[in-house]
Design a protein around this motif. Sequence first.
Motif, PDB file in Angstrom:
ATOM      1  N   GLN A  14      -4.965  37.540  53.002  1.00 27.92           N
ATOM      2  CA  GLN A  14      -3.791  38.323  53.382  1.00 27.92           C
ATOM      3  C   GLN A  14      -4.080  39.021  54.704  1.00 27.92           C
ATOM      4  OE1 GLN A  14      -0.906  38.337  51.390  1.00 27.92           O
ATOM      5  NE2 GLN A  14      -2.062  36.707  50.373  1.00 27.92           N
ATOM      6  N   HIS A  15      -3.039  39.639  55.261  1.00 30.39           N
ATOM      7  CA  HIS A  15      -3.183  40.337  56.536  1.00 30.39           C
ATOM      8  C   HIS A  15      -2.820  41.805  56.347  1.00 30.39           C
ATOM      9  CE1 HIS A  15      -3.067  41.237  60.751  1.00 30.39           C
ATOM     10  NE2 HIS A  15      -1.755  41.445  60.770  1.00 30.39           N
ATOM     11  N   TYR A  16      -3.711  42.682  56.784  1.00 30.99           N
ATOM     12  CA  TYR A  16      -3.474  44.116  56.690  1.00 30.99           C
ATOM     13  C   TYR A  16      -3.736  44.723  58.066  1.00 30.99           C
ATOM     14  CZ  TYR A  16      -3.939  43.046  51.732  1.00 30.99           C
ATOM     15  OH  TYR A  16      -3.777  42.491  50.486  1.00 30.99           O
ATOM     16  N   ALA A  17      -2.770  45.487  58.571  1.00 28.70           N
ATOM     17  CA  ALA A  17      -2.902  46.056  59.917  1.00 28.70           C
ATOM     18  C   ALA A  17      -2.842  47.575  59.844  1.00 28.70           C
ATOM     19  CB  ALA A  17      -1.786  45.524  60.818  1.00 28.70           C
ATOM     20  N   PHE A  18      -3.652  48.221  60.671  1.00 30.71           N
ATOM     21  CA  PHE A  18      -3.780  49.669  60.636  1.00 30.71           C
ATOM     22  C   PHE A  18      -3.551  50.254  62.028  1.00 30.71           C
ATOM     23  CE2 PHE A  18      -6.253  47.744  57.330  1.00 30.71           C
ATOM     24  CZ  PHE A  18      -5.877  48.469  56.209  1.00 30.71           C
TER      25      PHE A  18
ATOM     26  N   VAL B 152      -7.407  44.786  67.805  1.00 32.97           N
ATOM     27  CA  VAL B 152      -8.545  43.936  67.462  1.00 32.97           C
ATOM     28  C   VAL B 152      -8.342  43.356  66.069  1.00 32.97           C
ATOM     29  CG1 VAL B 152      -9.934  45.824  66.458  1.00 32.97           C
ATOM     30  CG2 VAL B 152     -11.078  43.825  67.441  1.00 32.97           C
ATOM     31  N   TYR B 153      -8.857  42.166  65.868  1.00 34.42           N
ATOM     32  CA  TYR B 153      -8.785  41.487  64.569  1.00 34.42           C
ATOM     33  C   TYR B 153     -10.196  41.237  64.061  1.00 34.42           C
ATOM     34  CZ  TYR B 153      -3.908  40.417  65.714  1.00 34.42           C
ATOM     35  OH  TYR B 153      -2.579  40.505  66.027  1.00 34.42           O
ATOM     36  N   PHE B 154     -10.365  41.356  62.752  1.00 31.98           N
ATOM     37  CA  PHE B 154     -11.663  41.091  62.124  1.00 31.98           C
ATOM     38  C   PHE B 154     -11.422  40.791  60.652  1.00 31.98           C
ATOM     39  CE2 PHE B 154     -11.900  45.357  60.180  1.00 31.98           C
ATOM     40  CZ  PHE B 154     -11.024  46.062  60.987  1.00 31.98           C
TER      41      PHE B 154
ATOM     42  N   LEU C  33      -7.961  41.533  58.918  1.00 32.57           N
ATOM     43  CA  LEU C  33      -7.616  42.919  59.229  1.00 32.57           C
ATOM     44  C   LEU C  33      -7.336  43.066  60.720  1.00 32.57           C
ATOM     45  CD1 LEU C  33     -10.217  44.906  57.085  1.00 32.57           C
ATOM     46  CD2 LEU C  33      -8.052  43.850  56.409  1.00 32.57           C
ATOM     47  N   GLU C  34      -6.500  44.024  61.033  1.00 36.10           N
ATOM     48  CA  GLU C  34      -6.135  44.312  62.417  1.00 36.10           C
ATOM     49  C   GLU C  34      -6.083  45.816  62.595  1.00 36.10           C
ATOM     50  OE1 GLU C  34      -2.205  42.955  63.270  1.00 36.10           O
ATOM     51  OE2 GLU C  34      -2.255  43.552  65.368  1.00 36.10           O
ATOM     52  N   ALA C  35      -6.584  46.283  63.707  1.00 34.06           N
ATOM     53  CA  ALA C  35      -6.408  47.686  64.092  1.00 34.06           C
ATOM     54  C   ALA C  35      -5.730  47.684  65.446  1.00 34.06           C
ATOM     55  CB  ALA C  35      -7.744  48.415  64.157  1.00 34.06           C
TER      56      ALA C  35
ATOM     57  N   PRO D  34       2.194  50.381  67.889  1.00 35.62           N
ATOM     58  CA  PRO D  34       2.915  49.434  67.026  1.00 35.62           C
ATOM     59  C   PRO D  34       3.513  48.297  67.853  1.00 35.62           C
ATOM     60  CG  PRO D  34       3.592  51.699  66.566  1.00 35.62           C
ATOM     61  CD  PRO D  34       2.757  51.733  67.827  1.00 35.62           C
ATOM     62  N   TYR D  35       3.692  47.158  67.193  1.00 36.94           N
ATOM     63  CA  TYR D  35       4.341  46.023  67.855  1.00 36.94           C
ATOM     64  C   TYR D  35       5.690  46.484  68.417  1.00 36.94           C
ATOM     65  CZ  TYR D  35       1.197  42.805  65.303  1.00 36.94           C
ATOM     66  OH  TYR D  35       0.116  42.138  64.802  1.00 36.94           O
ATOM     67  N   GLY D  36       5.993  46.059  69.626  1.00 35.93           N
ATOM     68  CA  GLY D  36       7.293  46.340  70.211  1.00 35.93           C
ATOM     69  C   GLY D  36       7.385  47.670  70.926  1.00 35.93           C
TER      70      GLY D  36
HETATM   71 FE   LIG Z   1      -0.481  41.901  62.562  1.00 36.49          FE
END
Ligand SMILES: [Fe+2]
Length: 142
Positions: free
Chosen positions: A60-64, A106-108, A116-118, A122-124
């Motif tokens: 799954q993908h979780y972004a912070f 960054v993604y890891f 995961l993404e930090a 925010p996008y946009g």
């Molecule tokens: Fe994302």
Amino acid sequence: MSVEFNHTIVLTRDREKSARFLAHVLGLEVGEPAGMFLPVTTANGVTLDFATVDIDIPAQHYAFLVSEDEFDALLTRLVEAGIPVQADPHGRHPRRINRNDGGRGVYFRDPAGHGLEALTRPYGTDPASPLNGVTEEVPGAV
Ligand SMILES: [Fe+2]
């Protein structure tokens, strides 16, 4: 509208390992176990309830969203722990961060393989540079 995202269950092979990983890299605390769940709660009150399961776990993908200072600290922890980082979710820019939306991202991967993404914006946030393709090398990254 008063709807807010409140919690989700994060499947893992080892809830201790995964919860402690996330808490460590983000500078958060692991909460008290609640039944089969081991919680980590973010500043906006969203709880990720880590649960150990013995099944194949789809990633799954979780972004912070983090502050610039928190991003610096997070990046340092990832480099020190030897966790591979990349500027994009597909691995086209390894050992780099992105500058999307005028911020940094960054993604890891976590121990269960979740993506995961930090990010600091925010996008946009910046329509002029949503995915501007600008990346920066992370010194010492693997
Ligand atoms: Fe994302």
